[in-house]
Design an enzyme around this catalytic site. Structure first.
Site, PDB file in Angstrom:
ATOM      1  N   GLY A 277      40.272  36.229  40.244  1.00 25.84           N
ATOM      2  CA  GLY A 277      39.554  35.244  39.455  1.00 25.84           C
ATOM      3  C   GLY A 277      39.157  35.800  38.097  1.00 25.84           C
ATOM      4  O   GLY A 277      39.833  36.666  37.533  1.00 25.84           O
ATOM      5  N   SER A 278      38.025  35.312  37.575  1.00 22.23           N
ATOM      6  CA  SER A 278      37.700  35.515  36.159  1.00 22.23           C
ATOM      7  C   SER A 278      37.341  36.942  35.752  1.00 22.23           C
ATOM      8  O   SER A 278      37.345  37.248  34.560  1.00 22.23           O
ATOM      9  CB  SER A 278      36.567  34.573  35.755  1.00 22.23           C
ATOM     10  N   THR A 279      37.007  37.819  36.709  1.00 23.49           N
ATOM     11  CA  THR A 279      36.758  39.211  36.307  1.00 23.49           C
ATOM     12  C   THR A 279      38.026  39.833  35.732  1.00 23.49           C
ATOM     13  O   THR A 279      37.962  40.780  34.946  1.00 23.49           O
ATOM     14  CB  THR A 279      36.265  40.063  37.496  1.00 23.49           C
TER      15      THR A 279
END
Length: 712
Positions: A277-279
């Site tokens: 995801g966004s990490t």
């Protein structure tokens, strides 16, 4: 004659004996000398059914051992009344499991029971005894369990460092071969062969027990609140990639490994692959900055975007979007559309894959723990959508927590991808030789300037308390750079289940002089809580405690929100200088170099050459930080004045000097005392906290009285 020689040879073989000298298994300590694993005396309860039957005390023995060991009566009865195939009582039976390798406290109670039987029955033999053995003991119980692993009751190394370094830890048993007469007495002309024992090596880890404790306590709270499938946290010094702490929940106690569930032993931090995801967005951001493609003030239309050859649009988490916004706001809001444009459109398919690989996501990190798996990056080059979704951490991409941490550390340390490690040094007790693990750079991924600029944008993800998804990780007085992640999990049918997520936070602090990088990932938190809300507070709790423990002073001002470039206040901070290489130089040469360059330093010892230094070469120095030169190492060495130093720095220096250490308080060293016992030097440090300007606050008698006798 030949027949005579044959019988002599057979007799010699029959009279030959081997005596084994057990090797001592090595001790495992944390970076500050706290014992994490060692061998301790243990005792096994044994019974002699023949003697017990002869004395007629079977019922008493069974009842007494049942009360002491909590072993079922029927199982004890079988052991106490055990007979061979001829119907004769056995002379020796071990009480396995409940009475096997028990601790000293329980052994003392068994001894008292034996003495009671002797007195009541006026006998010297009771048929109950103890056999002294050794067992592996973990004094901090479950602390760092997934790092240490454990050995079973037979001494077999099962997992963790115990297994990975078993050969070095175990050593080699010694043996004595000799000949005896028929009564077992050694013959005067015995042809002896002696193989000396090789004791196991002692390991000092990079783990800091205090930081490990902060990690595990914060995890317990989150585990109780969100009831997830698992939580993993890893902390490291991004400048060296020394692992300061690593933990997973659920976990286990290696002293009582038999009570754990099978899943408790799984080290998710290095063995679980998942869509991040966004990490993961730190990678396309860093790549675009490196390629001079990222303009924080340029704008785009948020909400959704269409990819050529794919019928459906790709969306932001907020499908309605935020209107036309700047790319910097897109970073702060974690807009998927922004990162598709940054990673897929600006960088392009090939460059994006190149940076993903350069940041290490297609290979193992090489951490010195068993069972590490590699990430998987395998988009179809002909499918544009599979390559576009990589830019926001979904699709044909699987990573591990340790890979994520190593990537953020590369941004924190000036662009260097490094090998993470948990072993700081290994000492062979047989030779006294110590081998120190040196920091290892894999490759320069981005330039130091690009790393600094990327960090400034990640800092605003946290510092912008209105739009930043990382605002829950904001720490008053410290500059934090980070990125949230809320990865929707695959449903196993080719789609995604929005009710199941992996929530994460990835970051480091202080942003201008990183001391700690941390990754938190929570698998399936209740109510699908996002990375900012669920993982951000865990990051905040651990990092704020750790920075205070390290003695890192708070900045007077830390407002970095609202600026598209590195904040002016951050730029005004005096430029940090790196520690020069001094080891191997003469003291005179090192002294002259440091004087010419204006460094604050102190030489420890009276030797002519520098044998080691702290901080090590290349360390970014904070204002007023001193360099220590170790010039000799012997009993007569004087301990430097450490007043004003942080606890972390003081511990590193004293560890170099191989002295005993005790600590009281937190913050900076305000007092130190030195004692000597049996030739061993011990240094006691007293610390006081720091105020908002980084100044020491002494603890006075009035303070203690006001606090009810405890220092504030």
């Amino acid at each position: 004659m030949l027949q005579n020689e044959k019988w002599q040879k057979a007799a010699a073989e029959q009279w030959a004996h081997t005596s084994t000298i057990k090797a001592v298994r090595g001790v495992i300590e944390d970076r500050n000398g706290n014992v994490l694993a060692s061998d301790v005396p243990a005792y096994t309860v044994v019974v002699n059914p023949e003697v017990i039957a002869e004395k007629g005390i079977g019922a008493e023995v069974i009842q007494g051992l049942n009360e002491l060991l909590d072993k079922p009566v029927d199982e004890l009865t079988k052991l106490v009344e055990a007979k061979d195939e001829k119907g004769k009582y056995y002379k020796n039976r071990e009480i396995r499991n409940e009475g096997w390798k028990i601790n000293q406290d329980l052994a003392d109670k068994v001894t008292a029971f034996i003495e009671k039987l002797k007195k009541e029955h006026d006998t010297l033999e009771t048929g109950v005894g103890l056999v002294r053995e050794q067992k592996r003991y973990y004094p901090k119980d479950s602390l760092a369990a997934h790092i240490l692993g454990y050995t079973d009751r037979d001494g077999n190394a099962i997992m963790g460092l115990e297994k990975y370094f078993n050969k070095q830890l175990a050593g080699t048993d010694g043996k004595l071969y000799y000949q005896s007469d028929g009564k077992g007495i050694k013959l005067p002309d015995s042809q002896d062969t002696f193989q000396p024992v090789v004791n196991g090596s002692n390991f000092k880890l990079t783990i800091d027990s205090t930081i490990q404790h902060y990690i595990e306590e914060a995890m317990k709270k989150a585990y109780a609140e969100y009831k997830p499938k698992s939580i993993s946290v890893i902390a490291a010094d991004p400048n060296t990639m020394e692992i300061l702490g690593l933990a997973n929940m659920p976990t286990f106690n290696p002293n009582e490994f038999w009570n754990a569930e099978p899943g408790d032993f799984f080290n998710h931090a290095i063995m679980t692959r998942f869509e991040p995801g966004s990490t993961f967005k730190i990678v396309p951001l860093a790549g675009a900055v490196q390629e001079n493609l990222f303009d924080p003030d340029a704008t785009f239309q948020s909400g959704s975007i269409r990819i050529k050859g794919y019928s459906k649009p790709l969306y932001d988490m907020n499908r309605a979007g935020y209107g036309t916004i700047t790319f910097l706001e897109g970073v702060k809001r974690s807009s998927n559309v922004a990162f598709i444009k940054i990673g897929y459109e600006m960088l392009g398919q090939e460059k994006l894959l190149q940076y993903i690989n350069n940041f290490g996501f297609s290979e193992k990190t090489g951490i010195d723990l068993p069972g590490e798996v590699s990430g998987l990056v395998n988009p179809d080059p002909s499918r544009a959508v599979e390559n576009a979704t990589l830019a926001y951490g979904h699709g044909k991409l699987l990573v591990t927590p340790i890979q994520q941490l190593t990537a953020i550390a590369a941004i924190a340390n000036g662009g260097k991808l490094m090998v993470p490690h948990v072993v700081k040094e290994v000492t062979d007790p047989n030779t006294g030789k110590t081998t120190v693990t040196q920091p290892e750079v894999v490759r320069q991924v981005i330039s130091e300037e690009s790393a600094r600029e990327t960090g400034s944008y990640l800092e605003q993800v946290v510092a912008d308390l209105q739009h930043g998804t990382g605002r829950h990780a904001y720490i008053e007085g410290y500059r934090v750079a980070g990125k949230t992640g809320t990865a929707i999990k695959p449903d196993g049918k080719g789609g995604y289940d929005r009710d199941k997520v992996r929530s994460s936070f990835l970051g480091y602090a202080p942003a201008n002089n990183p001391k700690i990088a941390l990754y938190v990932i929570i698998d399936e938190p209740a109510d699908a809580a996002g990375g900012g809300a669920a993982a951000g507070p865990v990051f905040k709790e651990i990092v704020s405690q750790s920075l205070q423990y390290m003695g890192v002073p708070k900045a007077v001002e830390s407002d970095t929100a609202g600026s598209s470039k590195t904040p002016a206040k951050a730029a005004a901070v005096s430029e940090q200088r790196s520690t020069p290489e001094l080891t191997g130089k003469t003291v005179k040469e090192a002294r002259q170099q440091l004087l010419n360059q204006g460094f604050d330093f102190e030489a420890v010892g009276n030797g002519a050459a520098v044998i080691s230094q702290y901080p090590v070469k290349g360390t970014k120095l904070t204002a007023g930080q001193r360099i220590y030169l170790l010039t000799q190492q012997d009993e007569a060495m004087s301990i430097p004045d450490l007043k004003g130093q942080s606890l972390r720095d003081a511990l590193e220096i004293l560890n170099l000097l191989k002295v005993g250490i005790s600590v009281e308080g937190e913050g900076y060293v305000t007092e130190q005392t030195q004692t000597e016992n049996n030739g061993k030097i011990h240094v006691s440090l007293k610390l006081s906290p720091v105020n908002e300007y980084g100044e020491n606050i002494p603890v006075t008698a009035a303070d203690e009285a006001a606090a009810g006798g405890e220092a504030p």
